[in-house]
Design an enzyme around this catalytic site. Structure first.
Site, PDB file in Angstrom:
ATOM      1  N   MET A  76     -11.407   4.320  -6.037  1.00  0.00           N
ATOM      2  CA  MET A  76     -12.297   4.189  -5.100  1.00  0.00           C
ATOM      3  C   MET A  76     -12.174   6.227  -5.393  1.00  0.00           C
ATOM      4  O   MET A  76     -13.047   6.944  -5.139  1.00  0.00           O
ATOM      5  CB  MET A  76     -11.095   4.911  -4.003  1.00  0.00           C
ATOM      6  CG  MET A  76     -11.120   3.338  -3.402  1.00  0.00           C
ATOM      7  SD  MET A  76     -10.890   3.154  -1.776  1.00  0.00           S
ATOM      8  CE  MET A  76      -9.250   3.570  -1.868  1.00  0.00           C
TER       9      MET A  76
ATOM     10  N   SER B  50       0.913  -1.378  -0.413  1.00  0.00           N
ATOM     11  CA  SER B  50      -0.208  -0.158   0.099  1.00  0.00           C
ATOM     12  C   SER B  50       0.864   0.944  -0.163  1.00  0.00           C
ATOM     13  O   SER B  50       1.941   1.875   1.078  1.00  0.00           O
ATOM     14  CB  SER B  50      -0.975   0.055   1.543  1.00  0.00           C
ATOM     15  OG  SER B  50      -2.003   1.565   1.358  1.00  0.00           O
TER      16      SER B  50
ATOM     17  N   MET C 148     -12.559  -5.304   0.711  1.00  0.00           N
ATOM     18  CA  MET C 148     -12.800  -4.378   1.187  1.00  0.00           C
ATOM     19  C   MET C 148     -12.825  -4.764   2.816  1.00  0.00           C
ATOM     20  O   MET C 148     -14.224  -4.766   3.544  1.00  0.00           O
ATOM     21  CB  MET C 148     -13.113  -2.534   1.045  1.00  0.00           C
ATOM     22  CG  MET C 148     -12.659  -2.840  -0.015  1.00  0.00           C
ATOM     23  SD  MET C 148     -10.861  -1.426  -0.012  1.00  0.00           S
ATOM     24  CE  MET C 148     -10.568  -0.948   1.041  1.00  0.00           C
TER      25      MET C 148
ATOM     26  N   MET D 214      -8.345   8.179  -4.685  1.00  0.00           N
ATOM     27  CA  MET D 214      -9.353   8.848  -3.736  1.00  0.00           C
ATOM     28  C   MET D 214     -10.021   9.856  -4.222  1.00  0.00           C
ATOM     29  O   MET D 214      -8.874  10.744  -4.273  1.00  0.00           O
ATOM     30  CB  MET D 214      -9.028   8.328  -2.566  1.00  0.00           C
ATOM     31  CG  MET D 214      -8.279   7.629  -2.078  1.00  0.00           C
ATOM     32  SD  MET D 214      -9.114   7.323  -0.395  1.00  0.00           S
ATOM     33  CE  MET D 214      -7.605   6.012   0.263  1.00  0.00           C
TER      34      MET D 214
ATOM     35  N   HIS E 141      -0.225  -0.851  -4.565  1.00  0.00           N
ATOM     36  CA  HIS E 141      -1.012  -0.862  -4.913  1.00  0.00           C
ATOM     37  C   HIS E 141      -0.995   0.579  -4.308  1.00  0.00           C
ATOM     38  O   HIS E 141      -0.341   1.699  -3.491  1.00  0.00           O
ATOM     39  CB  HIS E 141      -1.608  -1.647  -3.157  1.00  0.00           C
ATOM     40  CG  HIS E 141      -2.992  -1.374  -2.996  1.00  0.00           C
ATOM     41  ND1 HIS E 141      -4.225  -2.208  -3.987  1.00  0.00           N
ATOM     42  CD2 HIS E 141      -3.584  -0.965  -2.887  1.00  0.00           C
ATOM     43  CE1 HIS E 141      -5.439  -1.676  -3.089  1.00  0.00           C
ATOM     44  NE2 HIS E 141      -5.473  -0.677  -2.514  1.00  0.00           N
TER      45      HIS E 141
ATOM     46  N   HIS F 221      -6.205   0.785  -7.612  1.00  0.00           N
ATOM     47  CA  HIS F 221      -7.731   0.787  -7.108  1.00  0.00           C
ATOM     48  C   HIS F 221      -8.789   2.250  -7.110  1.00  0.00           C
ATOM     49  O   HIS F 221      -7.935   2.809  -6.043  1.00  0.00           O
ATOM     50  CB  HIS F 221      -7.561   0.204  -5.207  1.00  0.00           C
ATOM     51  CG  HIS F 221      -8.335   0.054  -4.613  1.00  0.00           C
ATOM     52  ND1 HIS F 221      -8.781   0.384  -3.285  1.00  0.00           N
ATOM     53  CD2 HIS F 221     -10.133  -0.086  -5.215  1.00  0.00           C
ATOM     54  CE1 HIS F 221      -9.383   0.124  -3.061  1.00  0.00           C
ATOM     55  NE2 HIS F 221     -10.398   0.152  -3.970  1.00  0.00           N
TER      56      HIS F 221
ATOM     57  N   ASP G 238      -7.975  -5.894   1.329  1.00  0.00           N
ATOM     58  CA  ASP G 238      -7.544  -4.889   1.876  1.00  0.00           C
ATOM     59  C   ASP G 238      -8.266  -3.892   2.876  1.00  0.00           C
ATOM     60  O   ASP G 238      -9.618  -3.674   2.825  1.00  0.00           O
ATOM     61  CB  ASP G 238      -7.841  -3.858   0.592  1.00  0.00           C
ATOM     62  CG  ASP G 238      -7.321  -2.406   0.551  1.00  0.00           C
ATOM     63  OD1 ASP G 238      -6.432  -1.606   1.902  1.00  0.00           O
ATOM     64  OD2 ASP G 238      -7.856  -1.614  -0.890  1.00  0.00           O
TER      65      ASP G 238
ATOM     66  N   ASP H 252      -4.152   3.370  -3.826  1.00  0.00           N
ATOM     67  CA  ASP H 252      -5.704   3.861  -3.649  1.00  0.00           C
ATOM     68  C   ASP H 252      -5.676   5.539  -4.030  1.00  0.00           C
ATOM     69  O   ASP H 252      -5.009   6.198  -4.125  1.00  0.00           O
ATOM     70  CB  ASP H 252      -5.438   4.024  -2.095  1.00  0.00           C
ATOM     71  CG  ASP H 252      -5.450   2.514  -1.672  1.00  0.00           C
ATOM     72  OD1 ASP H 252      -6.134   2.263  -1.576  1.00  0.00           O
ATOM     73  OD2 ASP H 252      -5.118   2.413  -0.148  1.00  0.00           O
TER      74      ASP H 252
END
Length: 223
Positions: free
Chosen positions: A69, A9, A138, A38, A34, A67, A177, A36
């Protein structure tokens, strides 16, 4: 069970010493980075824009695990330099046209994943099973690192694994995750998880080097 893999992450990495962290992740044999993404709308936070991801391509050859989001991910795929072998996941709740987006991801050459939040029912996967390579379960509500595992998450991993297997999709992997600690990772693996997103609980751990933490995490998911 499918061979387990670790996805680091990157929102938990040390941005001041990012090159050192990337070198350590490679030395530890980490399979994915990974990211994220957002947008402050789908989840209450902003993280990691496309320039950051695209620039890091010049320094590392570790595959990406992107990922998304974000609301309407179909409008944002082209922001990122997605490559063959990358993982790209979108949330079932984020678009009215999820099948179209998953198809587009696969056309690029990446592996397409459907992400489900703790409160998202498994039946949301029913009509897209032919379009996914993995399911991202999740185990915390998305948006922030350092959260505690939601209690029913382990049972949900088991249910997703059973659902996939019973419907003839044994090769579809499960990624997890959220609070993937050494102890939780062992339980998640037993429940059927294959890819483990490791952050402050299992890879970027205070008092341990990335290499030491990776060895401990790898042991937990291969026992």
């Amino acid at each position: 069970m499918l061979k387990p893999a670790i996805s680091a992450s990157m929102m938990c990495a040390n941005f001041i010493e990012l090159k050192s962290d990337l070198d350590a992740l490679k030395d530890a044999g980490i399979e994915y980075l990974h990211f994220d993404i957002m947008d402050g709308s789908f989840v209450p936070n902003y993280t990691l824009g496309p320039c950051f991801l695209n620039d890091l391509r010049e320094y590392t050859d570790i595959a990406y695990d992107i990922h998304l989001m974000v609301e309407r991910p179909e409008n944002k795929l082209d922001y990122f330099s997605i490559r063959e072998g990358d993982l790209v996941s979108i949330h079932c709740e984020s678009t009215a046209h999820i099948q179209r987006v998953l198809t587009r991801i696969k056309q690029i050459g990446a592996k397409a994943g459907a992400a489900i939040n703790p409160g998202t029912p498994i039946y949301m996967l029913e009509d897209i099973l032919d379009d996914i390579d993995f399911v991202l379960v999740m185990t915390v509500n998305p948006g922030f690192a350092g959260q505690k595992l939601i209690n029913h998450s382990l049972d949900k991993i088991r249910k997703v694994r059973c659902y996939l297997d019973e419907n003839g999709y044994k090769d579809v992997k499960i990624e997890v995750d959220g609070n993937v600690s050494f102890e939780n990772a062992r339980k998640m693996r037993a429940a059927g998880a294959d890819i483990f997103v490791a952050g402050t609980s299992g890879l970027f751990v205070k008092g341990q080097s990335i290499y030491q933490a990776a060895l401990k995490l790898r042991s937990a998911i291969t026992e």
